[in-house]
Design a protein around this motif. Structure first.
Motif, PDB file in Angstrom:
ATOM      1  N   ASP A 196       0.822  -1.199   0.000  1.00 10.39           N
ATOM      2  CA  ASP A 196       0.000   0.000   0.000  1.00 10.39           C
ATOM      3  C   ASP A 196       0.865   1.262   0.000  1.00 10.39           C
ATOM      4  OD1 ASP A 196      -2.767   1.116   0.268  1.00 10.39           O
ATOM      5  OD2 ASP A 196      -1.868   1.981   2.081  1.00 10.39           O
ATOM      6  N   ALA A 197       1.989   1.226   0.711  1.00  7.78           N
ATOM      7  CA  ALA A 197       2.881   2.391   0.743  1.00  7.78           C
ATOM      8  C   ALA A 197       3.469   2.660  -0.648  1.00  7.78           C
ATOM      9  CB  ALA A 197       3.989   2.167   1.765  1.00  7.78           C
ATOM     10  N   GLU A 198       3.831   1.603  -1.364  1.00 11.70           N
ATOM     11  CA  GLU A 198       4.395   1.779  -2.703  1.00 11.70           C
ATOM     12  C   GLU A 198       3.336   2.326  -3.660  1.00 11.70           C
ATOM     13  OE1 GLU A 198       7.730  -1.812  -2.731  1.00 11.70           O
ATOM     14  OE2 GLU A 198       5.642  -2.259  -3.271  1.00 11.70           O
ATOM     15  N   PHE A 199       2.128   1.792  -3.568  1.00 13.63           N
ATOM     16  CA  PHE A 199       1.075   2.242  -4.475  1.00 13.63           C
ATOM     17  C   PHE A 199       0.695   3.702  -4.212  1.00 13.63           C
ATOM     18  CE2 PHE A 199      -3.307   2.315  -6.139  1.00 13.63           C
ATOM     19  CZ  PHE A 199      -3.048   1.878  -7.422  1.00 13.63           C
ATOM     20  N   GLN A 200       0.658   4.092  -2.947  1.00 13.09           N
ATOM     21  CA  GLN A 200       0.334   5.476  -2.633  1.00 13.09           C
ATOM     22  C   GLN A 200       1.411   6.427  -3.130  1.00 13.09           C
ATOM     23  OE1 GLN A 200      -2.467   6.681  -1.490  1.00 13.09           O
ATOM     24  NE2 GLN A 200      -3.383   4.621  -1.266  1.00 13.09           N
ATOM     25  N   LEU A 201       2.679   5.968  -3.120  1.00 16.23           N
ATOM     26  CA  LEU A 201       3.761   6.804  -3.635  1.00 16.23           C
ATOM     27  C   LEU A 201       3.613   7.008  -5.146  1.00 16.23           C
ATOM     28  CD1 LEU A 201       6.315   8.294  -2.827  1.00 16.23           C
ATOM     29  CD2 LEU A 201       7.607   6.187  -3.212  1.00 16.23           C
ATOM     30  N   ILE A 202       3.132   5.974  -5.864  1.00 10.47           N
ATOM     31  CA  ILE A 202       2.884   6.118  -7.301  1.00 10.47           C
ATOM     32  C   ILE A 202       1.754   7.109  -7.546  1.00 10.47           C
ATOM     33  CG2 ILE A 202       2.105   4.889  -9.372  1.00 10.47           C
ATOM     34  CD1 ILE A 202       3.518   2.434  -8.364  1.00 10.47           C
ATOM     35  N   LEU A 203       0.705   6.997  -6.730  1.00  8.95           N
ATOM     36  CA  LEU A 203      -0.425   7.910  -6.915  1.00  8.95           C
ATOM     37  C   LEU A 203      -0.034   9.363  -6.633  1.00  8.95           C
ATOM     38  CD1 LEU A 203      -3.343   5.858  -5.300  1.00  8.95           C
ATOM     39  CD2 LEU A 203      -2.712   6.019  -7.703  1.00  8.95           C
ATOM     40  N   SER A 204       0.826   9.572  -5.648  1.00 12.06           N
ATOM     41  CA  SER A 204       1.220  10.946  -5.315  1.00 12.06           C
ATOM     42  C   SER A 204       2.056  11.583  -6.414  1.00 12.06           C
ATOM     43  CB  SER A 204       2.001  10.950  -3.997  1.00 12.06           C
ATOM     44  OG  SER A 204       3.189  10.183  -4.130  1.00 12.06           O
ATOM     45  N   ASN A 205       2.722  10.803  -7.239  1.00 14.89           N
ATOM     46  CA  ASN A 205       3.569  11.351  -8.295  1.00 14.89           C
ATOM     47  C   ASN A 205       2.887  11.349  -9.655  1.00 14.89           C
ATOM     48  OD1 ASN A 205       6.648  11.788  -7.322  1.00 14.89           O
ATOM     49  ND2 ASN A 205       5.734  10.086  -6.172  1.00 14.89           N
ATOM     50  N   PHE A 206       1.961  10.398  -9.905  1.00 15.30           N
ATOM     51  CA  PHE A 206       1.329  10.312 -11.223  1.00 15.30           C
ATOM     52  C   PHE A 206      -0.188  10.509 -11.145  1.00 15.30           C
ATOM     53  CE2 PHE A 206       5.177   7.687 -11.451  1.00 15.30           C
ATOM     54  CZ  PHE A 206       5.815   8.288 -12.522  1.00 15.30           C
ATOM     55  N   GLY A 207      -0.693  10.958 -10.023  1.00 12.49           N
ATOM     56  CA  GLY A 207      -2.120  11.176  -9.911  1.00 12.49           C
ATOM     57  C   GLY A 207      -2.584  12.368 -10.748  1.00 12.49           C
ATOM     58  N   CYS A 208      -3.825  12.303 -11.242  1.00 13.51           N
ATOM     59  CA  CYS A 208      -4.402  13.357 -12.088  1.00 13.51           C
ATOM     60  C   CYS A 208      -5.141  14.336 -11.174  1.00 13.51           C
ATOM     61  CB  CYS A 208      -5.355  12.739 -13.112  1.00 13.51           C
ATOM     62  SG  CYS A 208      -6.044  13.941 -14.259  1.00 13.51           S
ATOM     63  N   LYS A 209      -4.684  15.598 -11.130  1.00 10.92           N
ATOM     64  CA  LYS A 209      -5.290  16.608 -10.259  1.00 10.92           C
ATOM     65  C   LYS A 209      -6.625  17.099 -10.803  1.00 10.92           C
ATOM     66  CE  LYS A 209      -0.770  18.154  -8.601  1.00 10.92           C
ATOM     67  NZ  LYS A 209       0.155  19.301  -8.439  1.00 10.92           N
ATOM     68  N   ASP A 210      -6.765  17.134 -12.111  1.00  8.89           N
ATOM     69  CA  ASP A 210      -8.009  17.624 -12.705  1.00  8.89           C
ATOM     70  C   ASP A 210      -9.137  16.608 -12.575  1.00  8.89           C
ATOM     71  OD1 ASP A 210      -6.533  19.822 -13.389  1.00  8.89           O
ATOM     72  OD2 ASP A 210      -6.124  19.109 -15.443  1.00  8.89           O
ATOM     73  N   LYS A 211      -8.808  15.322 -12.624  1.00  7.32           N
ATOM     74  CA  LYS A 211      -9.830  14.267 -12.563  1.00  7.32           C
ATOM     75  C   LYS A 211      -9.572  13.425 -11.322  1.00  7.32           C
ATOM     76  CE  LYS A 211     -10.666  12.196 -16.473  1.00  7.32           C
ATOM     77  NZ  LYS A 211     -10.448  11.449 -17.742  1.00  7.32           N
ATOM     78  N   GLN A 212     -10.463  13.504 -10.391  1.00  7.04           N
ATOM     79  CA  GLN A 212     -10.290  12.799  -9.133  1.00  7.04           C
ATOM     80  C   GLN A 212     -10.415  11.282  -9.364  1.00  7.04           C
ATOM     81  OE1 GLN A 212      -9.448  14.412  -6.480  1.00  7.04           O
ATOM     82  NE2 GLN A 212      -9.375  12.664  -5.069  1.00  7.04           N
ATOM     83  N   GLY A 213      -9.454  10.512  -8.823  1.00  8.62           N
ATOM     84  CA  GLY A 213      -9.491   9.048  -8.947  1.00  8.62           C
ATOM     85  C   GLY A 213      -8.860   8.528 -10.215  1.00  8.62           C
ATOM     86  N   PHE A 214      -8.153   9.344 -11.005  1.00  8.94           N
ATOM     87  CA  PHE A 214      -7.497   8.901 -12.241  1.00  8.94           C
ATOM     88  C   PHE A 214      -5.982   9.066 -12.103  1.00  8.94           C
ATOM     89  CE2 PHE A 214     -11.776   9.259 -13.690  1.00  8.94           C
ATOM     90  CZ  PHE A 214     -11.888   8.431 -14.807  1.00  8.94           C
ATOM     91  N   VAL A 215      -5.277   8.312 -12.950  1.00  6.61           N
ATOM     92  CA  VAL A 215      -3.810   8.290 -12.916  1.00  6.61           C
ATOM     93  C   VAL A 215      -3.300   8.444 -14.338  1.00  6.61           C
ATOM     94  CG1 VAL A 215      -1.769   6.991 -12.209  1.00  6.61           C
ATOM     95  CG2 VAL A 215      -3.900   6.758 -10.925  1.00  6.61           C
ATOM     96  N   PHE A 216      -2.169   9.182 -14.485  1.00  2.49           N
ATOM     97  CA  PHE A 216      -1.506   9.295 -15.792  1.00  2.49           C
ATOM     98  C   PHE A 216      -0.653   8.027 -16.013  1.00  2.49           C
ATOM     99  CE2 PHE A 216      -2.179  13.852 -14.781  1.00  2.49           C
ATOM    100  CZ  PHE A 216      -2.861  14.222 -15.935  1.00  2.49           C
ATOM    101  N   TRP A 217      -1.283   6.999 -16.575  1.00  2.37           N
ATOM    102  CA  TRP A 217      -0.571   5.727 -16.741  1.00  2.37           C
ATOM    103  C   TRP A 217       0.512   5.811 -17.812  1.00  2.37           C
ATOM    104  CZ3 TRP A 217      -0.369   3.040 -21.343  1.00  2.37           C
ATOM    105  CH2 TRP A 217      -1.263   3.442 -22.346  1.00  2.37           C
ATOM    106  N   LYS A 218       0.346   6.687 -18.802  1.00  2.65           N
ATOM    107  CA  LYS A 218       1.324   6.778 -19.882  1.00  2.65           C
ATOM    108  C   LYS A 218       2.647   7.329 -19.362  1.00  2.65           C
ATOM    109  CE  LYS A 218       2.325   6.284 -24.225  1.00  2.65           C
ATOM    110  NZ  LYS A 218       2.457   4.934 -24.790  1.00  2.65           N
ATOM    111  N   GLU A 219       2.574   8.383 -18.512  1.00  4.39           N
ATOM    112  CA  GLU A 219       3.804   8.924 -17.949  1.00  4.39           C
ATOM    113  C   GLU A 219       4.478   7.902 -17.029  1.00  4.39           C
ATOM    114  OE1 GLU A 219       2.925  12.563 -16.009  1.00  4.39           O
ATOM    115  OE2 GLU A 219       2.056  13.543 -17.779  1.00  4.39           O
ATOM    116  N   PHE A 220       3.656   7.153 -16.294  1.00  2.00           N
ATOM    117  CA  PHE A 220       4.207   6.130 -15.398  1.00  2.00           C
ATOM    118  C   PHE A 220       4.979   5.052 -16.175  1.00  2.00           C
ATOM    119  CE2 PHE A 220       3.268   1.894 -13.527  1.00  2.00           C
ATOM    120  CZ  PHE A 220       4.138   1.961 -12.455  1.00  2.00           C
ATOM    121  N   THR A 221       4.372   4.544 -17.249  1.00  2.00           N
ATOM    122  CA  THR A 221       5.049   3.493 -18.032  1.00  2.00           C
ATOM    123  C   THR A 221       6.268   4.022 -18.772  1.00  2.00           C
ATOM    124  OG1 THR A 221       3.501   3.913 -19.852  1.00  2.00           O
ATOM    125  CG2 THR A 221       2.932   2.155 -18.292  1.00  2.00           C
TER     126      THR A 221
END
Length: 926
Positions: free
Chosen positions: A547-572
């Motif tokens: 859970d700690a690792e996943f939250q760290l991913i969300l904090s860096n690649f989370g989408c601020k404009d759309k709540q609950g979405f992630v920029f998966w392209k930048e992550f990959t």
């Protein structure tokens, strides 16, 4: 011919026999290239040229030629002397004259083939049997022979002739084949056969045998030993056919029997019989010609004889003209009745017999007919066998299976009788005939169905029955599903870069592209997906995160404009940088591309200055400890390092140090672990620890200065000489027993003796002759071709190197002896020691020899325990530790002298030579 010879008198018969046997012997001797004289010289020690009659008979039996009693007596009569001896030299000269005289050779092989009366009759019967097989199987005979006759000369070799006959299933026994070949040798060459004449004679064999057939009396009970088939099976004595290859004819005379046999083949082979006829009936009339009908049955691999085909034609042929029309539609309906009945939908009470083993029995078995009395006697005999096997407590089936390698359920009659005799179960002739009648069921008299025999008489013991019942108890056992237990991951990365390094390592090791698992969730290719979809895609890629690792991913690649979405392209894109960098085509070639790190720490505390100070203190203490105890610690670590990784676990590291009584406190142990822990798995790199704490042994030189010593001080590297390099290659070739020509000729198809320099180096690499760059350059310079600088004369190189085995030109000078090549020793010469060192070494060896003899110490086994590669060498420190273990301490000066004398290339100790010399010093006190 026989009548004419009898009327002419006995002398003419003798001349005929003598001429015939000598001509056949000459042909056979020339064909097999036999040296006949060598069979007689062993019986004639004094080389007088004659032997006794019994020795002459013995020599003839060794030639491996078929002689009759009359042939041997006639030969002996022709060459027998007055005193009872036989002149074998004249006989051998007669047989070998075709080797010395071409005219005699032509006369032998161009002469007409002479057969006696029995051989003529045998050839005629053989031709008749071949004719029958050709007519039954509808074989086109001449075409297979013409495939070997490329020049259309109407002749092929005897091997090709026999190969074609074997391919067509017409190959007779060897002695009959030789008669057939003799019949058609007509061009003076004993290895060529006129196949055209053979094909013509086979086609007209009825005319050739018309006179013979009319003279033969009809006797249905008479079974000729040369016949392949037995027509009459009533009252057949199978014991008389043990060593023959007889086949049984099918006793099928009615249409119902033929149909049952075909139905058995159709069921057994799962044939759709109508589909084959449709290919010959384009208009679907339901009719084919007579020849097409027989051909279709042959294509379907349904074995039917000519007699059975005629029975079918009498039923289904609709006209009486030659090669007329056959109603195959009705034939297929009658055959398919074994599966179902036509119009069964209109008759609900119609019964179709069930398909079982008896359905295919006519196609699988050819049982011999037995009377009721014979059946009763057979049942009584099998009961006796069953009781005898039960009393002996043996199983026959495993013994039979040893002869049945292909697991067909059949063995030869001879093997069957041999096994019965092995268990003392061999019956009397009458009972044996009953057994063979019952279990010979494969349309020949040479194979016995041992499987049915064992099923009747073999009895499994109680242990087998118990094990079978125990195994049956688990038939309905339902294995419960493995219940996976929940597991919570608590991995906590130090920072974001630490997490990305872990992900990059995972995808690099598993060769995965995470984008392939996340792209399907983004239908519109917007570059964003939900948090749940991200976690599901990572789980599909088998990347399990805490859970700690996943939250760290969300904090860096989370989408601020759309709540609950992630920029998966930048992550990959960031994870895939371990493979390549995005937009690499836009980067300047001169610009450096950063290498992404895959090393992660995950909770590991960084090394502090205090840890370094404590580790340095531990290393100095351990260095002094090893020097005081003369300890070789590496061997203790290697006992734990079974895979040779040069690493052990922290627990194993501390346990090893405790084994040698070097105790560490917790603080010291943690400091050492931090310094020498591997980055990937946390194991301790003990080799680096040993290198840091084990300096070279120091000795005092004459000037009093301290000097590092690892054996004999190596000399400065001198310039490599061509002769020295060539000598090294010679030694490697002789030790490894290499054939240089076999390696080089693969790269020189035209055998010019030249090859490019790059291929020359590749061949040396294949031979595993390790040479450095300087040696390869020098070797190419030695054998370079002046006219073509990119080619090497490898032929001259092979000649110079293979002098260690032989020398070229020995075939032209038989008295020349190649020089003996002696492999030079790599041990230091004995005169390397000074006079004082020689005296000191002698005194040391005298003392060691006395102690070893007195206490009966065996040093060599201890040396061998440390020599894992069995090379006869160990390190100097291990030698000294073994001497200390046996209470044989050496001073530094004594140790230096011994190591200098028994050093191998200045880096290892040659304990094999040391042990041999020490044994000589032991003998001084005996």
């Amino acid at each position: 011919m026989a009548t004419a010879l009898v009327s002419a008198g006995q002398s003419i018969i003798g001349t005929y026999v003598q001429q015939d046997i000598e001509t056949r012997l000459q042909q056979d001797v020339y064909k097999k290239q036999i040296r006949v004289r060598e069979f007689f010289t062993d019986f004639d020690r004094l080389r007088k040229g004659w032997v006794t009659e019994d020795k002459f008979r013995s020599a003839l039996s060794m030639i491996n030629f078929h002689f009759t009693k009359e042939d041997i007596e006639e030969i002996i009569r022709r060459y027998k002397l007055n005193d009872g001896l036989v002149q074998y030299t004249t006989f051998c000269n007669k047989l070998e004259e075709q080797f010395l005289n071409n005219e005699a050779k032509a006369q032998v092989f161009q002469a007409p083939q002479i057969f006696n009366q029995d051989e003529e009759e045998t050839v005629k019967r053989l031709m008749l049997a071949i004719k029958r097989k050709i007519a039954t199987k509808r074989i086109f005979l001449k075409q297979p022979f013409q495939d070997f006759d490329r020049t259309a000369c109407s002749h092929i070799t005897t091997d090709q002739f026999s190969r074609v006959l074997n391919q067509l299933g017409l190959l007779p026994k060897d002695r009959y084949l030789q008669l057939l070949i003799r019949q058609y040798i007509d061009n003076g060459n004993p290895k060529e056969v006129n196949y055209v004449k053979f094909c013509d004679d086979v086609d007209n064999v009825q005319e050739m045998l018309s006179g013979v057939i009319t003279g033969i009396k009809q006797n249905p009970k008479d079974i000729h030993p040369d016949d392949d088939f037995i027509e009459d099976k009533e009252g057949l004595d199978l014991i008389s056919t043990l060593f023959t290859s007889k086949k049984l004819t099918d006793n099928i005379n009615t249409l119902n029997q033929v149909l049952k046999k075909i139905q058995g083949d159709v069921v057994m082979k799962r044939i759709r019989i109508r589909e084959f006829f449709k290919d010959f009936d384009s208009l679907r009339k339901g009719l084919v010609t007579e020849s097409q009908f027989a051909r279709i049955l042959h294509i379907q691999n349904i074995p039917v004889s000519e007699k059975e085909i005629q029975i079918l034609l009498n039923k289904y042929k609709i006209d009486k003209i030659p090669n007329g029309q056959v109603d195959y539609n009705q034939f297929c309906e009658d055959v398919d009745k074994i599966f179902t009945l036509k119009g069964i939908d209109k008759e609900p009470q119609a019964y179709v017999p069930q398909i079982d083993d008896s359905t295919t029995l006519p196609a699988r078995r050819r049982y011999l007919q037995m009377t009721e009395q014979e059946a009763i006697q057979l049942d009584e005999l099998l009961m006796k066998y069953k009781q005898a096997i039960q009393n002996k407590r043996v199983l026959l089936k495993p013994v039979f299976e040893d002869f049945d390698k292909t697991k067909q359920g059949y063995i030869t009659t001879n093997q069957f009788l041999r096994i019965l005799n092995q268990f003392n179960l061999f019956p009397d002739p009458v009972s044996l005939n009953l057994l063979l009648k019952r279990f010979v069921d494969k349309a020949n008299l040479n194979e016995v169905n041992y499987y049915d025999f064992c099923r009747i008489v073999d009895q499994s013991d109680e242990g087998v029955a118990i094990s079978k019942s125990h195994a049956d108890a688990f038939k309905n056992y339902v294995k419960s599903d493995n219940l996976s237990q929940a597991f919570i991951r608590n991995d906590k990365p130090n920072d974001f870069e630490d997490l990305m390094a872990k992900l990059r390592r995972i995808v690099k090791e598993q060769r995965q592209r995470i984008a392939e698992f996340l792209r399907d969730f983004d239908k519109l290719r917007s570059g964003t997906i939900t948090i749940t979809q991200l976690r599901k895609g990572l789980s599909m890629a088998k990347i399990l995160l805490s859970d700690a690792e996943f939250q760290l991913i969300l904090s860096n690649f989370g989408c601020k404009d759309k709540q609950g979405f992630v920029f998966w392209k930048e992550f990959t894109d960031q994870v895939d940088q371990v493979f390549t960098t995005k937009n690499l085509e836009k980067v300047s070639p001169s610009e450096d591309i950063p290498q992404m790190s895959t090393q992660y720490n995950y909770g590991r505390v960084s090394i502090t200055e205090r840890d370094r100070q404590v580790a340095e203190v531990v290393k100095r203490k351990f260095q002094y400890f090893c020097k005081a105890t003369r300890l070789d610690i590496k061997q203790f670590f290697q006992d734990w390092d079974k895979l040779g990784r040069n690493k052990v676990s922290p627990k194993q590291f501390r346990q090893t140090l405790a084994t040698v009584n070097f105790i560490l406190s917790d603080e010291e142990f943690q400091a050492v672990v931090k310094i020498y822990a591997a980055e990937d798995d946390g194991d301790i790199r003990y080799v680096q620890f040993i290198n840091d704490t084990q300096p070279p042994l120091e000795i005092q030189t004459e000037s009093g200065a301290s000097q590092a010593y690892v054996g004999v001080k190596p000399k400065e590297k001198e310039k490599l000489q061509p002769s020295v390099l060539l000598e090294q290659i010679k030694v490697a070739v002789k030790v490894k027993r290499l054939r240089l020509g076999d390696y080089f000729k693969d790269f020189d198809p035209l055998r010019k003796g030249l090859m490019p320099t790059n291929k020359f180096r590749g061949v040396l690499s294949q031979m595993k002759i390790d040479l450095d760059q300087e040696s390869l350059d020098l070797l190419e310079t030695m054998y370079i071709v002046p006219e073509d600088p990119i080619r090497v004369n490898y032929a001259k190189f092979i000649e110079d190197v293979e002098i260690v085995f032989t020398k070229t030109g020995l075939d032209k000078d038989p008295l020349m002896k190649p020089p003996v090549h002696i492999i030079p020793t790599f041990l230091d010469p004995r005169d390397a020691l000074t006079q004082e060192e020689e005296e000191a070494l002698h005194a040391i060896m005298l003392r060691l020899g006395e102690v070893v003899r007195k206490h009966r110490i065996l040093l060599k086994p201890h040396f061998q325990d440390k020599d894992k590669t069995k090379s006869g060498k160990i390190t100097f420190t291990r030698f000294r530790s073994i001497m200390d273990f046996h209470k044989l301490p050496l001073t530094d000066d004594q140790f230096r002298v011994i190591c200098k004398r028994f050093a191998y290339q200045g880096i290892e100790f040659n304990y094999v030579e040391f042990d041999e010399i020490l044994k000589k010093y032991e003998n001084f006190y005996q």
